[in-house]
Design an enzyme around this catalytic site. Structure first.
Site, PDB file in Angstrom:
ATOM      1  N   HIS A 164       0.803  -1.228   0.000  1.00  0.00           N
ATOM      2  CA  HIS A 164       0.000   0.000   0.000  1.00  0.00           C
ATOM      3  C   HIS A 164       0.835   1.278   0.000  1.00  0.00           C
ATOM      4  O   HIS A 164       0.292   2.381   0.094  1.00  0.00           O
ATOM      5  CB  HIS A 164      -0.950   0.017   1.208  1.00  0.00           C
ATOM      6  CG  HIS A 164      -2.005  -1.051   1.135  1.00  0.00           C
ATOM      7  ND1 HIS A 164      -2.847  -1.329   2.177  1.00  0.00           N
ATOM      8  CD2 HIS A 164      -2.353  -1.901   0.130  1.00  0.00           C
ATOM      9  CE1 HIS A 164      -3.675  -2.310   1.833  1.00  0.00           C
ATOM     10  NE2 HIS A 164      -3.385  -2.677   0.598  1.00  0.00           N
ATOM     11  N   GLN A 172       2.099  -4.124   6.225  1.00  0.00           N
ATOM     12  CA  GLN A 172       1.219  -3.297   5.392  1.00  0.00           C
ATOM     13  C   GLN A 172       0.464  -2.202   6.153  1.00  0.00           C
ATOM     14  O   GLN A 172       0.269  -1.104   5.636  1.00  0.00           O
ATOM     15  CB  GLN A 172       0.222  -4.225   4.688  1.00  0.00           C
ATOM     16  CG  GLN A 172      -0.745  -3.566   3.750  1.00  0.00           C
ATOM     17  CD  GLN A 172      -1.652  -4.605   3.102  1.00  0.00           C
ATOM     18  OE1 GLN A 172      -1.248  -5.276   2.173  1.00  0.00           O
ATOM     19  NE2 GLN A 172      -2.869  -4.737   3.600  1.00  0.00           N
ATOM     20  N   GLU A 173       0.009  -2.520   7.370  1.00  0.00           N
ATOM     21  CA  GLU A 173      -0.862  -1.555   8.063  1.00  0.00           C
ATOM     22  C   GLU A 173      -0.590  -1.500   9.568  1.00  0.00           C
ATOM     23  O   GLU A 173      -0.459  -2.537  10.214  1.00  0.00           O
ATOM     24  CB  GLU A 173      -2.340  -1.939   7.867  1.00  0.00           C
ATOM     25  CG  GLU A 173      -2.751  -1.990   6.412  1.00  0.00           C
ATOM     26  CD  GLU A 173      -4.102  -2.664   6.216  1.00  0.00           C
ATOM     27  OE1 GLU A 173      -4.976  -2.573   7.097  1.00  0.00           O
ATOM     28  OE2 GLU A 173      -4.276  -3.311   5.169  1.00  0.00           O
ATOM     29  N   ASP A 251      -1.690  -5.100  10.564  1.00  0.00           N
ATOM     30  CA  ASP A 251      -1.955  -6.075   9.499  1.00  0.00           C
ATOM     31  C   ASP A 251      -0.663  -6.224   8.706  1.00  0.00           C
ATOM     32  O   ASP A 251      -0.414  -5.459   7.770  1.00  0.00           O
ATOM     33  CB  ASP A 251      -3.091  -5.618   8.579  1.00  0.00           C
ATOM     34  CG  ASP A 251      -3.324  -6.617   7.439  1.00  0.00           C
ATOM     35  OD1 ASP A 251      -2.674  -7.685   7.447  1.00  0.00           O
ATOM     36  OD2 ASP A 251      -4.162  -6.335   6.554  1.00  0.00           O
ATOM     37  N   LYS A 346     -14.812  -8.847   3.962  1.00  0.00           N
ATOM     38  CA  LYS A 346     -14.727  -7.924   2.829  1.00  0.00           C
ATOM     39  C   LYS A 346     -15.743  -8.407   1.804  1.00  0.00           C
ATOM     40  O   LYS A 346     -15.586  -9.505   1.248  1.00  0.00           O
ATOM     41  CB  LYS A 346     -13.336  -7.972   2.205  1.00  0.00           C
ATOM     42  CG  LYS A 346     -12.212  -7.396   3.064  1.00  0.00           C
ATOM     43  CD  LYS A 346     -10.886  -7.823   2.464  1.00  0.00           C
ATOM     44  CE  LYS A 346      -9.722  -6.995   2.967  1.00  0.00           C
ATOM     45  NZ  LYS A 346      -8.434  -7.594   2.534  1.00  0.00           N
ATOM     46  N   ARG A 375     -11.562  -2.070   1.318  1.00  0.00           N
ATOM     47  CA  ARG A 375     -10.424  -2.516   0.526  1.00  0.00           C
ATOM     48  C   ARG A 375      -9.484  -1.329   0.359  1.00  0.00           C
ATOM     49  O   ARG A 375      -9.849  -0.187   0.596  1.00  0.00           O
ATOM     50  CB  ARG A 375     -10.849  -3.014  -0.867  1.00  0.00           C
ATOM     51  CG  ARG A 375     -11.760  -4.218  -0.916  1.00  0.00           C
ATOM     52  CD  ARG A 375     -11.281  -5.417  -0.130  1.00  0.00           C
ATOM     53  NE  ARG A 375      -9.960  -5.937  -0.433  1.00  0.00           N
ATOM     54  CZ  ARG A 375      -9.714  -7.135  -0.979  1.00  0.00           C
ATOM     55  NH1 ARG A 375     -10.723  -7.922  -1.314  1.00  0.00           N
ATOM     56  NH2 ARG A 375      -8.482  -7.568  -1.173  1.00  0.00           N
ATOM     57  N   SER A 376      -8.271  -1.608  -0.119  1.00  0.00           N
ATOM     58  CA  SER A 376      -7.340  -0.484  -0.295  1.00  0.00           C
ATOM     59  C   SER A 376      -7.792   0.434  -1.435  1.00  0.00           C
ATOM     60  O   SER A 376      -7.509   1.626  -1.428  1.00  0.00           O
ATOM     61  CB  SER A 376      -5.922  -0.997  -0.523  1.00  0.00           C
ATOM     62  OG  SER A 376      -5.896  -1.990  -1.522  1.00  0.00           O
ATOM     63  N   LYS A 397     -12.767  -1.809  10.052  1.00  0.00           N
ATOM     64  CA  LYS A 397     -11.445  -1.322   9.621  1.00  0.00           C
ATOM     65  C   LYS A 397     -11.685  -0.542   8.348  1.00  0.00           C
ATOM     66  O   LYS A 397     -12.098  -1.102   7.332  1.00  0.00           O
ATOM     67  CB  LYS A 397     -10.538  -2.525   9.386  1.00  0.00           C
ATOM     68  CG  LYS A 397      -9.252  -2.173   8.668  1.00  0.00           C
ATOM     69  CD  LYS A 397      -8.318  -3.345   8.608  1.00  0.00           C
ATOM     70  CE  LYS A 397      -8.102  -3.792   7.189  1.00  0.00           C
ATOM     71  NZ  LYS A 397      -6.824  -4.494   6.967  1.00  0.00           N
TER      72      LYS A 397
HETATM   73  O1  LIG Z   1      -5.167  -6.444   3.401  1.00  0.00           O
HETATM   74  C1  LIG Z   1      -6.176  -5.795   3.698  1.00  0.00           C
HETATM   75  O2  LIG Z   1      -6.705  -6.019   4.768  1.00  0.00           O
HETATM   76  C2  LIG Z   1      -6.785  -4.821   2.751  1.00  0.00           C
HETATM   77  C3  LIG Z   1      -7.555  -3.695   3.347  1.00  0.00           C
HETATM   78  O3  LIG Z   1      -6.847  -2.974   4.307  1.00  0.00           O
HETATM   79  O4  LIG Z   1      -5.966  -4.442   1.721  1.00  0.00           O
HETATM   80  P1  LIG Z   1      -6.366  -4.860   0.219  1.00  0.00           P
HETATM   81  O5  LIG Z   1      -7.716  -4.274  -0.045  1.00  0.00           O
HETATM   82  O6  LIG Z   1      -5.277  -4.296  -0.630  1.00  0.00           O
HETATM   83  O7  LIG Z   1      -6.407  -6.355   0.200  1.00  0.00           O
HETATM   84 MG   LIG Z   2      -5.489  -7.672   5.394  1.00  0.00          MG
END
Ligand SMILES: O=C(O)[C@@H](CO)OP(=O)(O)O
Ligand SMILES: [Mg+2]
Length: 435
Positions: A164, A172-173, A251, A346, A375-376, A397
């Protein structure tokens, strides 16, 4: 979950319109309008991930010759306006489960790859919103009934790395969770205060305050420890107690850097075996007020998942994203075999509203927690805010506190809390452990 109210002739689907819009990364995505016989409109825009699980429902993208470097959605939009419209016109929008089953059957594949999960999800969500409008109810009440009054604990993204952002951070987060807040509105205030302090702290230390895909800062930090130190300091400098008022969530999106059986921390310049990676995470959980870790282990490292769950699952929420893909079958297997204790939800990972709701129900029945998630790649669509309240899952989230594609969801939840008035409850710290 309450069954949706029985439909009437006025809730019959009359018009279906699919269109191409752009998302928060400037990529095309699908938007769908559903209009019912009484004129009620439901509109839904489909989000898109960057770090996707291998077993996600298939997002249909056009070939390499298409615009936007092969990321077009023209075929998915054509499916909405063609085959799918022909299938759903005349159906009762109040029968969500029936509509979703018809869409799954029409597609005919296990992964929704023929028509595209993006095409199918747009129709599924827009139908629910149109039906809610026809019943003169907000979406959270239409889907969740009279008891839909729990406002979720928000996991607010403040530092981006991995897929990201373009910085060296392997994870990533990094998120903050205002567990000490009394209301959702208060949680947003606390989170945004820390976000501003963090910005000042990063600037003072000579870091960039540019942001990543989810609106969190993307400084040139290399390790989780450095990042967590910044976050703890920012929480304290804002006047809050780390862990008591505001906790931390990570995350790592571990599937992204699990290669040939090894966790390859390219930014940090270290390779860790699964046991070393799990030990590293357990160390961070013990040293910092980390209350939840999502995808701590890779989707293909189930042994690692089980070991970490046995080791820290009693004191830390371990949420499966890539490993479950909001798929009830994968989730059931995980529940049976001790893979984590929580599931990320998601909607576009599975492709219909009915299946996403079923995953939440399955988690709750097992005493697991469920976290509603963006989602991102996002849009101004706020459906997931309502879904968090409708399911009573208690956690959401949805990114940082600084970009409209993310704040749209926080602001919708602020409105829902206001609308619920005295009957609103804020999930707070209790949300993190269900059993
Ligand atoms: O990994 C994740 O949890 C998501 C959302 O934060 O990222 P992405 O939508 O890119 O899968
Ligand atoms: Mg994730």
């Amino acid at each position: 979950m309450r069954a949706p109210a029985v439909g009437t002739a006025s809730t019959v689907i009359e018009t279906v319109i699919g269109r191409r819009i752009i998302d928060s990364r400037g990529n095309p995505t699908v938007e769908v309008d559903i209009v019912l016989a009484d004129g009620s409109l439901g509109r839904a825009a489909v989000p898109s991930g960057a770090s996707t699980g291998a077993r996600e429902a298939v997002e249909l993208r056009d070939g390499v010759a298409a615009r936007w470097h092969g990321r077009g959605v023209d075929r998915a939009v054509a499916h909405v306006n063609g085959e799918i419209a022909a299938c759903v016109r005349g159906r009762d929008a109040s029968d969500q489960a029936g509509l979703d089953a018809a869409l799954i059957a029409l597609d005919g594949t296990a992964t929704k790859s023929r028509l595209g999960a993006n095409a199918i999800l747009g129709v599924s969500l827009a139908t629910a919103k149109a039906a809610a409008a026809a019943h003169r109810q907000p979406l959270y009440r239409y889907l969740g009934g009279a008891d839909a009054r729990l406002l979720p604990l928000p996991m607010m993204n403040v530092v981006n790395g991995g897929a990201h952002a373009d910085n060296p951070l392997d994870f990533q987060e990094f998120m903050i969770v205002p567990v000490g807040a009394d209301t959702f509105a208060e949680a947003v205030r606390m989170g945004s205060e820390v976000f501003h302090t963090l910005r000042r702290d990063l600037l003072a230390a000579g870091h960039s305050t540019g942001v990543g895909d989810e609106g969190g800062f993307a400084p040139e930090l290399r390790t989780a420890e450095e990042t967590l130190d910044f976050l703890v300091a920012a929480i304290e400098r804002t006047g809050y107690r780390p862990g008591t008022d505001i906790g931390l969530v990570m995350d790592p999106a571990s599937s992204e850097f699990f290669r040939d059986g090894v966790y390859d921390y390219a930014g940090e310049g270290v390779r860790r075996t699964p046991a070393e990676h799990a030990g590293h995470l357990a160390g961070l959980i013990d040293a910092y007020p980390v209350l939840s870790v999502e995808d701590p282990m890779a989707e293909n490292d189930l042994d690692g998942w089980r070991e970490l769950t046995a080791r820290v699952g009693d004191r830390c929420q371990l949420t499966g994203d890539d490993v479950f893909c909001t798929n009830e079958t994968l989730l059931r297997k995980g529940i049976r075999s001790g893979v984590g204790n929580s599931v990320l939800i998601k909607v576009n990972q599975i492709g219909t509203l009915t299946e996403a709701l079923a995953a939440v129900t399955t988690a709750h029945r097992a005493g697991w927690t469920a976290v509603m998630s963006h989602r991102s790649g996002e849009t101004e669509d706020t459906t997931i805010a309502d879904l968090a309240v409708a399911t009573g899952c208690g956690q959401i989230k949805t990114g940082s506190l600084s970009r409209s594609d993310r704040t749209a969801k926080y602001n919708q939840l602020i409105r829902i809390e206001e609308e619920l008035g005295d009957s609103a409850r804020f999930a707070g710290r209790d949300a993190l452990r269900r059993a």
